[in-house]
Write a protein that holds these residues in place. Sequence first.
Motif, mmCIF file in Angstrom:
data_model
loop_
_atom_site.group_PDB
_atom_site.id
_atom_site.type_symbol
_atom_site.label_atom_id
_atom_site.label_comp_id
_atom_site.label_asym_id
_atom_site.label_seq_id
_atom_site.Cartn_x
_atom_site.Cartn_y
_atom_site.Cartn_z
ATOM 1 N N GLU A 21 0.375 -1.006 0.234
ATOM 2 C CA GLU A 21 -0.288 -0.330 0.053
ATOM 3 C C GLU A 21 0.795 1.214 0.216
ATOM 4 N N ILE A 22 2.015 1.359 0.574
ATOM 5 C CA ILE A 22 3.298 2.636 0.409
ATOM 6 C C ILE A 22 4.481 2.150 -0.146
ATOM 7 N N VAL A 23 4.380 2.745 -1.769
ATOM 8 C CA VAL A 23 5.951 2.967 -2.084
ATOM 9 C C VAL A 23 6.664 4.004 -0.838
ATOM 10 N N VAL A 24 7.925 4.053 -1.104
ATOM 11 C CA VAL A 24 8.521 5.570 -0.492
ATOM 12 C C VAL A 24 9.379 5.580 -1.789
ATOM 13 N N ILE A 25 9.375 7.519 -2.188
ATOM 14 C CA ILE A 25 10.705 7.912 -3.502
ATOM 15 C C ILE A 25 10.700 8.559 -2.891
ATOM 16 N N PRO A 26 12.650 9.002 -3.101
ATOM 17 C CA PRO A 26 13.368 10.018 -2.452
ATOM 18 C C PRO A 26 13.244 11.308 -3.145
ATOM 19 N N VAL A 27 12.861 12.524 -2.696
ATOM 20 C CA VAL A 27 13.124 14.113 -3.408
ATOM 21 C C VAL A 27 14.142 14.326 -2.611
#
Length: 224
Positions: A21-27
């Motif tokens: 349910e969650i994907v972490v993307i680095p910004v």
Amino acid sequence: MSTDEVRSDGAGRAKVDTKLEIVVIPVSDVDRAKEFYGSLGWRLDADYATDNFRVVQFTPPGSGCSVIFGKNVTAAAPGSAQGLYLIVSDLTAARDELLGRGVKVSEMFHNEGVYVGPDDPYLFGRVRVSGPDPEHRSYRSFASFSDPDGNGWLFQEITARLPGRIDSAATTFASVNDLASALRRAEAAHGEHEKRMGGQRDENWPAWYAEYMMCEQSGKELPQ
């Protein structure tokens, strides 16, 4: 929870549902990323901050999985998330919508053959060819775009799932657009069905549509 509750069945499938349910993307710039993902038309679910932490969550339309990014959310390098798949039933419509929102999206492409060369994070070593798959097969047509940090997203067109990918007893459609697209494909296939019947009107068309749509989603043989 006992070990019996998490043990796989005889086919190797776990008995406990485990939903991604969650994907972490680095910004690198949270506000810039928030503006970009909002411009895609994705739903903003949360923007929570403390002195040393901030998390922003967006959900693509029709998706059961959300993305989060923010301050002190991940130690990964900004832009290092690649090959993030967005599954669509109509690649042309999905691409046109983002273009209309001012997002730079690649031309449609498909893959052919296998080659030895630089890795392609999207096509797993296959040759990228311009244009959608000539036979419009599921899983074969793509378009890509990136966020301001270079995190890479990929549209993949799927209209019929491989066998076993969907429980035929629990067929669902994620959005009105997905359902409408499925109905249009069923309508076209049913027109061919009526031609094979000598042009006679099939009074049982609702049941035929329903069977076609369920078989298409679950990867079973389509009715003729």
